[in-house]
Design an enzyme around this catalytic site. Structure first.
Site: not given
Length: 235
Positions: A62, A128, A130, A135
């Site tokens: 990313d 979370n 990811h 996400e």
């Protein structure tokens, strides 16, 4: 999943670097790379190792949208300073954060991945759940995409910026569908703040609400965690 519990991130990085070496010996030529605080010790051990990446290709997960490669907060800059300066690859691909056309950039990166199937992918995991910047709620079928970062991810990344308002709100990310095509995967997690995510990833249901849980369906995943990150595992 092969679960390896280590004492700390230094030991975890050493173990991951050994898996990189084994992959090289067995012919791996394309490596998927991650950024952030988690893989730092892995890169430190790789820098010290005898591994030669000069005939290999790297493909990063990313990049922040809007940052130029030379920006000190860009992932290109991170990779240069933590690995590429010391262990150059034949070719290193990252999404172009300052691309003029997001749709064209997504197409370009999908072609990079398609043309260079990943032998070994390195991952971290967000609090979370990811992976990359996929996400909660991200489709398991996604390829490269531009994603709006959640408030929790922005807050977690704020420590790298002078002010939280400076944290980019969007990123380009390799999709889960692309990640799952990697021949083998290493996921690292260190610290008690990752314990919930690790428990959900390994022992919870496979659900898009915990993107990393999809790795339960991959045939070759090694999870390297310290005792704190493994604390909520029941088995």
């Amino acid at each position: 999943m092969n679960i390896i519990i280590v004492k700390d991130s230094a030991e975890g990085g050493k173990k991951a670097s050994e898996l990189f070496y084994d992959a090289c010996v067995n012919g791996a030529k394309v490596f998927g790379l991650a950024t952030g605080s988690t893989p730092v010790t892995t890169y430190q051990h790789l820098v010290k190792s005898k591994i030669d990446f000069s005939k290999c290709i790297s493909i990063n997960l990313d990049e922040y949208v809007g940052l130029k490669p030379a920006d000190e907060q860009s992932y290109r800059y991170y990779m240069e300073k933590n690995l590429f300066e010391f262990k150059p690859f034949k070719k290193s691909y990252l999404p172009q954060g300052d691309a003029a056309d997001a749709e064209e950039e997504v197409k370009r990166y999908d072609k990079v991945i398609a043309d260079n199937p990943i032998d070994l992918q390195l991952l971290g995991i967000g609090r979370n759940g990811h992976i990359g910047f996929n996400e909660p709620g991200s489709s398991f079928d996604l390829t490269t995409h531009k994603v709006a970062l959640t408030s929790s991810t922005i807050a977690a990344n704020a420590r790298f910026f002078e002010d939280e308002k400076d944290v980019p709100k969007y990123a380009y990310s390799m999709g889960i569908g692309s990640i799952m095509k990697s021949k083998s995967i290493i996921l690292e997690a260190f610290g008690d703040n990752k314990a919930d995510a690790i428990a959900k990833m390994i022992e919870g249901p496979v659900t898009e609400e915990c993107p990393a849980s999809v790795l339960q369906k991959h045939p070759n995943v090694t999870v390297i965690v310290d005792e704190a990150a493994a604390a909520k595992l029941k088995k």
